[in-house]
Design an enzyme around this catalytic site. Structure first.
Site, mmCIF file in Angstrom:
data_model
loop_
_atom_site.group_PDB
_atom_site.id
_atom_site.type_symbol
_atom_site.label_atom_id
_atom_site.label_comp_id
_atom_site.label_asym_id
_atom_site.label_seq_id
_atom_site.Cartn_x
_atom_site.Cartn_y
_atom_site.Cartn_z
ATOM 1 N N TYR A 103 -6.482 10.483 4.283
ATOM 2 C CA TYR A 103 -5.119 10.897 3.940
ATOM 3 C C TYR A 103 -5.125 11.681 2.614
ATOM 4 C CZ TYR A 103 -3.989 8.023 7.930
ATOM 5 O OH TYR A 103 -3.943 7.526 9.210
ATOM 6 N N ARG B 148 -7.517 2.016 -2.801
ATOM 7 C CA ARG B 148 -8.404 1.908 -1.628
ATOM 8 C C ARG B 148 -9.134 3.226 -1.455
ATOM 9 N NH1 ARG B 148 -7.874 0.326 4.799
ATOM 10 N NH2 ARG B 148 -9.142 -1.526 4.540
ATOM 11 N N GLN C 295 0.844 -1.199 0.000
ATOM 12 C CA GLN C 295 0.000 0.000 0.000
ATOM 13 C C GLN C 295 0.877 1.247 0.000
ATOM 14 O OE1 GLN C 295 -2.411 1.647 3.333
ATOM 15 N NE2 GLN C 295 -4.160 1.338 1.989
HETATM 16 C C1 LIG Z 1 -3.448 -0.818 13.735
HETATM 17 C C2 LIG Z 1 -4.179 -0.412 12.486
HETATM 18 C C3 LIG Z 1 -3.493 0.239 11.491
HETATM 19 C C4 LIG Z 1 -4.142 0.598 10.299
HETATM 20 N N1 LIG Z 1 -3.406 1.152 9.278
HETATM 21 C C5 LIG Z 1 -3.974 1.309 8.051
HETATM 22 C C6 LIG Z 1 -3.162 1.650 6.918
HETATM 23 O O1 LIG Z 1 -1.935 1.773 6.984
HETATM 24 N N2 LIG Z 1 -3.804 1.803 5.735
HETATM 25 C C7 LIG Z 1 -5.156 1.654 5.596
HETATM 26 O O2 LIG Z 1 -5.695 1.812 4.494
HETATM 27 N N3 LIG Z 1 -5.931 1.307 6.658
HETATM 28 C C8 LIG Z 1 -5.358 1.098 7.852
HETATM 29 N N4 LIG Z 1 -6.139 0.655 8.911
HETATM 30 C C9 LIG Z 1 -7.565 0.356 8.702
HETATM 31 C C10 LIG Z 1 -7.768 -1.143 8.405
HETATM 32 O O3 LIG Z 1 -7.185 -1.501 7.167
HETATM 33 C C11 LIG Z 1 -9.270 -1.506 8.351
HETATM 34 O O4 LIG Z 1 -9.874 -0.706 7.373
HETATM 35 C C12 LIG Z 1 -9.986 -1.290 9.677
HETATM 36 O O5 LIG Z 1 -9.280 -1.929 10.739
HETATM 37 C C13 LIG Z 1 -11.405 -1.866 9.629
HETATM 38 O O6 LIG Z 1 -11.384 -3.248 9.327
HETATM 39 P P1 LIG Z 1 -11.675 -4.370 10.463
HETATM 40 O O7 LIG Z 1 -13.091 -4.156 10.919
HETATM 41 O O8 LIG Z 1 -11.482 -5.671 9.767
HETATM 42 O O9 LIG Z 1 -10.693 -4.140 11.558
HETATM 43 C C14 LIG Z 1 -5.518 0.330 10.127
HETATM 44 C C15 LIG Z 1 -6.212 -0.305 11.159
HETATM 45 C C16 LIG Z 1 -5.564 -0.697 12.320
HETATM 46 C C17 LIG Z 1 -6.333 -1.424 13.378
#
Ligand SMILES: Cc1cc2nc3c(=O)[nH]c(=O)nc-3n(C[C@H](O)[C@H](O)[C@H](O)COP(=O)(O)O)c2cc1C
Length: 371
Positions: free
Chosen positions: A182, A230, A104
């Protein structure tokens, strides 16, 4: 009824064969030593997901240039040979374990918690407060300066160079981070973009930077190298934001992305589940719209570590693949567990009690296993 086969059967994004429809969502782990070079610990972390049976792994957001893109201290980059080499180790060990891996690419824009001197589409103070756990910088985001056209060119070049390096490092593709508030999402969003040039105003203009990046990357990478994007409604600093014109906005955005030539669209739900983040304010499904309109591979996200929910999203044709964030943190082997009827562990936020780093996670795992 839960149809495990639907989740676990083979699939592909273009020519990229995937052993199942499960994806590790991108997750920032701020685990380098400050030089942006991926570490051996990160290698172990990513390989673990491949060994655990995930069809595809998307890396944490990785910064693309040395000017204004870095979001967090200790975030990895892909801007020099040493960083590229570090990633090469990760792609090798992921592939050796039977996984596929996409990087990414991320530009923080006004939401950087690394820089004091930030850039965004317009000089507008970001709402709400910085994220805890990712940086010592806390409180209000700084007021960004509006990017001039040469700074926008620098952003585009940064993404292109990063994509070329990602291919050389052995990745199966890249994902352009245009979600979660972002930089590219700041351009797309009405209230953070008040530009009066070709990058502001109509929604087509607000998509232009992302479209130009995709178009130019397509010219510099091989034909089979996957290019994904994304996108999201919600933002890390505005969870409840929805596109003001719902499906109409979706139609314009998804059409622009398809015409630019992406191979997949990944629709993120920032933290509160599929129905919260992936539906319009009238309850219509944006991933389903994207799928019907573009025919591209669609990845959905948000609370899909619940197998019944993942099954519903695939069965009802909202998406082709399901991306797990927190669920993958709690179960690096989620696909193997599903396959073998092993209980899936719920995500426990205590995992981040000592920070969001991989080090903190591994220590927390050791301590809970020891109990
Ligand atoms: C610790 C952490 C770091 C994340 N960093 C990013 C990232 O670098 N890029 C991104 O697009 N989303 C990031 N997210 C969002 C996740 O990709 C995801 O969209 C979010 O956790 C919701 O999905 P879930 O319900 O499966 O947790 C991050 C989420 C968490 C928990």
């Amino acid at each position: 009824m839960l149809n495990k086969t639907l989740i676990l059967e083979n699939t592909a994004i273009k020519q990229l064969a995937l052993k199942n429809k499960t994806v590790v969502a991108p997750m920032t782990r701020v685990s380098t030593k400050g030089d942006g070079i991926p570490t051996q610990q990160m290698e172990k972390y990513y390989q673990r997901y491949a060994k655990g049976g995930f069809g595809l792994i998307i890396t944490e957001g990785t910064y693309t240039d040395r000017s204004f893109s870095q979001s967090y201290p200790n975030q990895p980059g892909i801007t020099n040979d040493k960083q590229q080499k570090g990633w090469e180790n990760i792609t090798h060990s992921t592939h050796a374990a039977g996984g596929k891996i996409i990087m990414q690419l991320m530009h923080a824009g006004a939401l950087s918690q690394h820089l004091s001197n930030t850039r965004g589409p317009s000089s507008i103070q970001p709402i709400r407060r910085m994220l805890e756990g990712y940086s010592k910088k806390q409180g209000q985001y700084p007021l960004p300066q509006a990017m001039n056209l040469s700074e926008i060119d620098e952003v585009i070049n940064g993404f292109c160079n990063a994509a070329m390096r990602a291919e050389k490092a052995g990745f199966d593709g890249i994902e352009i981070h245009a979600a979660n508030g972002y930089l590219l999402d700041q351009f797309l969003t009405d209230y953070t973009n008040e530009r009066e040039d070709q990058y502001g105003g109509s929604i087509e203009n607000r998509c232009r930077l992302t479209v130009e990046i995709i178009t130019l990357i397509k010219n510099v990478v091989s034909r089979n190298f996957i290019i994904g994007v994304r996108i999201s409604q919600g933002k890390v600093n505005d969870f409840n934001y929805t596109w003001p014109n719902g499906l109409n906005d979706g139609e314009i955005i998804f059409t622009a992305l398809k015409n630019a030539g992406v191979d997949y669209i990944h629709i993120a739900s920032e933290g509160k589940g599929f129905d919260h983040g992936c539906l319009t304010r009238n309850g219509e499904s944006l991933p389903k719209l994207a799928k019907e309109l573009t025919g591209l591979t669609i990845i959905a996200n948000g609370g899909l570590d619940n197998p019944n929910e993942a099954n519903r999203i695939l069965q009802d044709k909202h998406a082709d693949l399901v991306a797990l964030g927190t669920g993958a943190l709690a179960n690096f082997d989620w696909p193997t567990r599903l396959q073998n009827d092993i209980t899936i562990t719920s995500f426990n936020p205590d995992i981040f009690a000592k920070g969001v780093t991989i080090e903190a996670q591994f220590k927390w795992e050791e301590s809970t296993n020891a109990e």
